[in-house]
Design an enzyme around this catalytic site. Structure first.
Site, mmCIF file in Angstrom:
data_model
loop_
_atom_site.group_PDB
_atom_site.id
_atom_site.type_symbol
_atom_site.label_atom_id
_atom_site.label_comp_id
_atom_site.label_asym_id
_atom_site.label_seq_id
_atom_site.Cartn_x
_atom_site.Cartn_y
_atom_site.Cartn_z
ATOM 1 N N LYS A 83 0.821 -1.326 -0.056
ATOM 2 C CA LYS A 83 0.013 0.087 0.134
ATOM 3 C C LYS A 83 0.877 1.274 -0.030
ATOM 4 C CE LYS A 83 -3.811 -2.680 2.013
ATOM 5 N NZ LYS A 83 -4.592 -3.254 3.064
ATOM 6 N N GLN A 103 -5.133 -1.637 9.122
ATOM 7 C CA GLN A 103 -5.005 -2.746 8.786
ATOM 8 C C GLN A 103 -5.367 -3.998 9.743
ATOM 9 O OE1 GLN A 103 -3.360 -3.500 5.770
ATOM 10 N NE2 GLN A 103 -4.146 -5.700 5.979
ATOM 11 N N ASP A 144 -11.430 1.979 3.354
ATOM 12 C CA ASP A 144 -11.731 0.644 3.188
ATOM 13 C C ASP A 144 -13.112 0.471 3.030
ATOM 14 O OD1 ASP A 144 -9.484 -1.075 3.398
ATOM 15 O OD2 ASP A 144 -9.137 -1.106 5.280
#
Ligand code: NDP
Length: 279
Positions: free
Chosen positions: A47, A91, A114
């Site tokens: 990322k 995460q 997300d």
């Protein structure tokens, strides 16, 4: 035939870079990693690299495994109020002593790159414009790239997680497919699969979908990323035997994975536009 997620993802990132090059203020993405999960470390690295490629400001925050829930919530509050940050990604999975739902809900929904915040998930459910979670968003792009018409097609989703199974089922439905969701309690999974024009496998079991479970010329999206004992990666689909039977299949690696990252880059730009009031 393979659906090349790497190529498509590269194209998307180049388009984003061109757009970002014209901006005075750079979009900023904060990635928060708690603990030492080796797979999570790899994902975070990918990322970060993608952020560099498209020209985003990226901030990686690594916290120790024993970080308290309160400390993490305080950090998110700071990031919510940081005007250099337009996207916040925590995460997953988080260590067991931290309530993931509480953490996700604490992210400003407009910075929720997300798309896991209940508000964004709810908007997806009722078909409102929203931030769509990265893997499902990438999967729809992959299916569209095959030029097959999803209208009225039978789509089977294997797996019902909040991050993949449920949202991809909703997106397929929005694209007018007839969707069947399968999971560990499904009876006669093979029968459902043999009826499918599109199969999305998000099970987490290596080589779970076999050649005798798929219809000729079906489209297969393999979401699985399974690390085998010998260190290699395997998808949820037995690629070697299935490949020649179907019309399109995503390889692992090089299919859904890169598109998840490309979608994250897209979502960051979408959040940037909302927060900076550009749209
Ligand atoms: P989860 O473990 O959260 O969900 C797995 C799903 O598979 C569950 O719904 C479970 O059913 C179902 N399942 C398990 N066993 C069976 C079975 N025998 N028959 C039918 N269904 C079964 O996984 P995720 O959705 O988080 O991830 C799935 C895979 O995708 C993993 O390999 C993961 O690493 C990968 N992944 C890849 C991404 C990418 O970018 N490429 C992103 C996210 C995930 P039940 O609900 O009944 O338990």
């Amino acid at each position: 035939m393979d659906i090349n997620g790497r190529e498509l993802s590269k194209k998307i990132k180049n388009e984003i870079k061109d757009e970002v090059d014209k901006l005075d203020k750079k979009p900023g993405l904060a990635v928060v990693l708690v603990g030492e999960n080796p797979a999570s470390k790899v994902y975070v690295r990918h990322k970060e690299k993608a952020c560099q490629k498209v020209g985003y400001f990226s901030k990686k925050i690594v916290l120790q495994d024993n970080t308290s829930e309160e400390e993490l919530l305080t950090l998110i509050d700071e990031l919510n109020n940081d005007n250099l940050i337009h996207g916040i990604l925590v995460q997953l999975p988080l260590p067991k002593h931290i309530d993931s739902d509480k953490v996700i809900s604490s992210i400003n929904p407009n910075k929720d790159v997300d798309g896991f915040h209940p508000l964004n998930m709810g908007k997806l459910m009722i078909g409102q414009k929203t931030i769509i979670s990265c893997t499902p968003k990438g999967i729809i792009e992959l299916i569209k790239s095959t030029k097959i018409d999803m209208n009225g097609k039978n789509a089977v989703v294997i797996g019902r997680s909040n991050i993949v199974g449920k949202p991809i089922a909703l997106l397929l439905l929005q694209n007018n497919a007839t969707v069947t969701m399968c999971h560990s309690r499904t009876k006669n999974l093979k029968k459902h699969c043999l009826d499918a024009d599109i199969i999305v496998a998000a099970v987490g079991i290596p080589n779970f979908v076999k050649e005798d479970m798929v219809k000729k010329d079906c489209v297969i999206i393999d979401v699985g990323i399974n690390r085998l004992d010998d260190g290699t990666l395997a998808g949820d689909v037995d690629y070697k035997t299935v490949h020649d039977k179907v019309s399109f299949i995503t390889p692992v690696p090089g299919g859904v994975g890169p598109m998840t990252i490309a979608s994250l880059m897209r979502n960051t730009l979408e959040c940037y536009k909302i927060i900076e009031g550009i749209e």
